[in-house]
Design a protein around this motif. Structure first.
Motif, PDB file in Angstrom:
ATOM      1  N   GLY A   1       3.377  10.290  -7.863  1.00 25.95           N
ATOM      2  CA  GLY A   1       4.093  10.395  -9.128  1.00 25.95           C
ATOM      3  C   GLY A   1       5.356   9.580  -9.237  1.00 25.95           C
ATOM      4  O   GLY A   1       6.073   9.670 -10.240  1.00 25.95           O
ATOM      5  N   ASP A   2       5.655   8.746  -8.242  1.00 29.34           N
ATOM      6  CA  ASP A   2       6.881   7.948  -8.247  1.00 29.34           C
ATOM      7  C   ASP A   2       6.509   6.471  -8.407  1.00 29.34           C
ATOM      8  O   ASP A   2       5.915   5.867  -7.518  1.00 29.34           O
ATOM      9  CB  ASP A   2       7.652   8.158  -6.948  1.00 29.34           C
ATOM     10  CG  ASP A   2       9.050   7.551  -6.987  1.00 29.34           C
ATOM     11  OD1 ASP A   2       9.216   6.499  -7.623  1.00 29.34           O
ATOM     12  OD2 ASP A   2       9.964   8.111  -6.355  1.00 29.34           O
TER      13      ASP A   2
ATOM     14  N   ASP B   1       0.822  -1.200   0.000  1.00 32.50           N
ATOM     15  CA  ASP B   1       0.000   0.000   0.000  1.00 32.50           C
ATOM     16  C   ASP B   1       0.863   1.260   0.000  1.00 32.50           C
ATOM     17  O   ASP B   1       0.523   2.254  -0.646  1.00 32.50           O
ATOM     18  CB  ASP B   1      -0.923  -0.009   1.224  1.00 32.50           C
ATOM     19  CG  ASP B   1      -2.144   0.871   1.029  1.00 32.50           C
ATOM     20  OD1 ASP B   1      -2.587   1.015  -0.126  1.00 32.50           O
ATOM     21  OD2 ASP B   1      -2.656   1.412   2.021  1.00 32.50           O
ATOM     22  N   GLU B   2       1.980   1.214   0.723  1.00 32.88           N
ATOM     23  CA  GLU B   2       2.869   2.373   0.731  1.00 32.88           C
ATOM     24  C   GLU B   2       3.469   2.620  -0.660  1.00 32.88           C
ATOM     25  O   GLU B   2       3.641   3.761  -1.079  1.00 32.88           O
ATOM     26  CB  GLU B   2       3.992   2.177   1.761  1.00 32.88           C
ATOM     27  CG  GLU B   2       3.553   2.291   3.206  1.00 32.88           C
ATOM     28  CD  GLU B   2       2.814   1.056   3.708  1.00 32.88           C
ATOM     29  OE1 GLU B   2       2.223   1.114   4.794  1.00 32.88           O
ATOM     30  OE2 GLU B   2       2.818   0.016   2.999  1.00 32.88           O
ATOM     31  N   GLY B   3       3.788   1.530  -1.375  1.00 34.33           N
ATOM     32  CA  GLY B   3       4.288   1.666  -2.743  1.00 34.33           C
ATOM     33  C   GLY B   3       3.249   2.281  -3.659  1.00 34.33           C
ATOM     34  O   GLY B   3       3.569   3.103  -4.526  1.00 34.33           O
TER      35      GLY B   3
ATOM     36  N   ALA C   1      11.425   7.025   0.591  1.00 35.73           N
ATOM     37  CA  ALA C   1      10.797   8.347   0.544  1.00 35.73           C
ATOM     38  C   ALA C   1      11.607   9.380   1.311  1.00 35.73           C
ATOM     39  O   ALA C   1      11.704  10.548   0.900  1.00 35.73           O
ATOM     40  CB  ALA C   1       9.381   8.271   1.105  1.00 35.73           C
ATOM     41  N   LEU C   2      12.206   8.957   2.422  1.00 37.50           N
ATOM     42  CA  LEU C   2      12.926   9.898   3.276  1.00 37.50           C
ATOM     43  C   LEU C   2      14.396  10.043   2.908  1.00 37.50           C
ATOM     44  O   LEU C   2      14.979  11.116   3.092  1.00 37.50           O
ATOM     45  CB  LEU C   2      12.811   9.465   4.739  1.00 37.50           C
ATOM     46  CG  LEU C   2      11.402   9.495   5.353  1.00 37.50           C
ATOM     47  CD1 LEU C   2      11.449   9.056   6.807  1.00 37.50           C
ATOM     48  CD2 LEU C   2      10.799  10.888   5.248  1.00 37.50           C
ATOM     49  N   HIS C   3      14.995   8.951   2.411  1.00 39.38           N
ATOM     50  CA  HIS C   3      16.448   8.956   2.230  1.00 39.38           C
ATOM     51  C   HIS C   3      16.885   8.627   0.814  1.00 39.38           C
ATOM     52  O   HIS C   3      18.093   8.634   0.525  1.00 39.38           O
ATOM     53  CB  HIS C   3      17.094   7.964   3.205  1.00 39.38           C
ATOM     54  CG  HIS C   3      16.683   8.157   4.637  1.00 39.38           C
ATOM     55  ND1 HIS C   3      17.055   9.251   5.378  1.00 39.38           N
ATOM     56  CD2 HIS C   3      15.881   7.412   5.446  1.00 39.38           C
ATOM     57  CE1 HIS C   3      16.531   9.164   6.598  1.00 39.38           C
ATOM     58  NE2 HIS C   3      15.810   8.065   6.662  1.00 39.38           N
ATOM     59  N   GLY C   4      15.927   8.286  -0.075  1.00 39.88           N
ATOM     60  CA  GLY C   4      16.288   7.958  -1.439  1.00 39.88           C
ATOM     61  C   GLY C   4      16.960   6.619  -1.590  1.00 39.88           C
ATOM     62  O   GLY C   4      17.572   6.330  -2.624  1.00 39.88           O
ATOM     63  N   ASN C   5      16.858   5.769  -0.558  1.00 39.84           N
ATOM     64  CA  ASN C   5      17.541   4.473  -0.560  1.00 39.84           C
ATOM     65  C   ASN C   5      16.692   3.490   0.227  1.00 39.84           C
ATOM     66  O   ASN C   5      16.405   3.715   1.413  1.00 39.84           O
ATOM     67  CB  ASN C   5      18.924   4.632   0.081  1.00 39.84           C
ATOM     68  CG  ASN C   5      19.760   3.371   0.004  1.00 39.84           C
ATOM     69  OD1 ASN C   5      19.239   2.261   0.016  1.00 39.84           O
ATOM     70  ND2 ASN C   5      21.073   3.539  -0.056  1.00 39.84           N
TER      71      ASN C   5
END
Length: 461
Positions: free
Chosen positions: A360-361, A351-353, A416-420
């Motif tokens: 938009g990601d 669900d988070e995905g 989402a927070l760290h790009g990793n």
């Protein structure tokens, strides 16, 4: 001989845990004797450690045979196919919650029968014999005809499976037709209740800026009148932090028997509004401690109220039983435990995905109901990536943590927070460790009432 275990200093003692979910406390002297193999076998503490698998005096083969079932039970969710399918039947909504993760405010789209039919065909390919189909949005009741279609067709397409249905709704669109349908088909329903009227209305206004508390309370009453139980989830914002007691008492007054003191996830509107509604892990834990203390007091008064987050941890601690809560699994529940399907037929790891896609990601897209089979979803590189990134045994800082047997991470939030996806969110780590530490503090105090309460919560999880 020493079994494998994790350890850490905890107040004036040492806390030991193992992969079966067992825990024990030792004094500094006892811990020193343990690691030096000089702890006497005829002492009560040695016998406790042997029973829990921290030490053994039998052969290694016997030791493994006697304890392997506990590790299996603590990871039992790994032994079946995906059993939760989240169906976002629409991304439109009649509310504008300040922390909305779905972002479904523009370009609203409803699922149609063609997508629903194809989604059901793909779901039927899953190996799990028991599955749950959960309708979400936006507000899923805005597309009630597709919910009806899904339920009616699922039983025809999947007669070989036990299928349960659930809906997450703000209850604002309930009518007699919908309520009768829910009852007739035994569909469980849950909503959000953030606390007293002014707090709830501040967090969860409708699309015109009006409060929704009355809709929530009255909707639940209408369901109860027809014999339908409606659960609720509380989301903690900055305004909640000083109102722990009032939030707990609101749930008691409304007749709820559990409360989920959920911290904010920094996704969607919550990320955009973080400076207004967000807080630190330390601030949340002060709130949680006060709320848990009030919940315990409620139970002392003879009323029944369980904190859901605590019950998940306590089930693992007391029963070596892993509850299928997606964020507290290793690996997490993305793909293996749940997938999310959107109105256009796209399939996401979780669900988070799906919520990231609303922003938009498309990083967590793993397939489409028209183009790919269920097996292709699960074997996709995206599914494999989130599984690898959430396996605690491979993550620095997690692999040797004393709380590892009870914990989990969310690769989507990390991304989402760290790009990793492999960068563990330190704030979430603090929250999980903090909640477990609070629970263990109560356990070490040894209050018989609280111990009995916690054991019951663990059994009921």
């Amino acid at each position: 001989m020493l079994g494998f275990f994790y350890y850490s200093k905890f107040q004036d003692k040492y806390l030991l845990t193992n992969d079966a979910g067992r825990f024990a406390f030792l004094s500094e002297v006892e811990f020193g004797r343990l690691i030096n193999l000089s702890l006497s076998e005829d002492t009560p503490i040695y016998q406790e450690l042997e029973e829990k698998g921290f030490v053994y005096s039998c052969s290694k083969e016997e030791y493994i045979r006697d304890h392997i079932h506990l590790i299996r039970d603590n990871n039992r969710y790994l032994f079946s196919g995906t059993n939760l399918f989240i169906i976002a039947v629409t991304n439109a909504c009649n509310n504008r919650c300040v922390y909305c993760q779905a972002n479904g405010l523009a370009n609203a789209r409803n699922m149609d029968k063609e997508v629903a039919e194809q989604a059901l065909q793909r779901i039927s390919e899953c190996s799990a014999e028991e599955i749950t189909i959960e309708f979400q949005g936006g507000e899923p009741l805005l597309n009630f005809p597709i919910i009806r279609y899904f339920v009616e067709r699922a039983r025809i397409i999947m007669p070989h499976k036990t299928v349960q249905f659930a809906i997450v709704s703000n209850l604002g669109l309930l009518n007699d037709e919908i309520i009768d349908f829910l009852k007739e088909n035994r569909i469980s329903i849950s909503t959000s209740l953030d606390g007293p009227v002014e707090l709830h209305d501040s967090n969860r206004p409708d699309s015109q800026g009006n409060g929704t508390y009355d809709n929530t309370v009255n909707g639940r009453k209408r369901l109860a009148y027809k014999g339908i139980v409606c659960g609720a989830i509380q989301t903690t914002t900055r305004k909640s932090l000083t109102r722990a007691k009032e939030i707990v008492r609101e749930y008691v007054e409304r007749g709820y028997e559990y409360i989920f003191l959920r911290p904010l996830s920094r996704l969607g509107a919550a990320a955009r509004n973080w400076d207004l509604i967000g807080y630190s892990a330390e601030e949340y834990l002060v709130f949680y401690r006060r709320a848990l203390q009030e919940i315990i007091e409620v139970n002392r008064e003879g009323k029944k109220l369980k904190e859901y987050y605590a019950s998940i941890f306590l089930s693992k601690m007391f029963n070596s039983r892993g509850v299928n809560y997606m964020e507290l699994r290793s690996p997490c529940g993305a793909g293996l435990g749940q997938v999310a399907i959107t109105a256009n037929g796209n399939v996401y790891t979780c669900d988070e995905g799906r919520m990231m896609a609303e922003a938009g990601d498309e990083s967590f897209l793993i397939g489409n109901v028209f183009k790919d089979s269920y097996s292709q979803w699960i074997q996709s590189s995206g599914c494999q990536a989130v599984c690898s990134a959430s396996l605690l045994d491979t993550l620095p800082g997690c692999c040797d943590c004393v709380f590892k047997p009870y914990c989990g991470v969310c690769p989507v939030v990390n991304y989402a927070l760290h790009g990793n996806i492999s960068h563990v969110n330190p704030e979430k780590c603090k929250i999980n460790k903090g909640i477990m530490s609070i629970l263990l503090e109560y356990i070490t105090e040894g209050d018989p009432f609280i111990l009995d309460l916690f054991m019951r919560w663990g059994e009921e999880a």
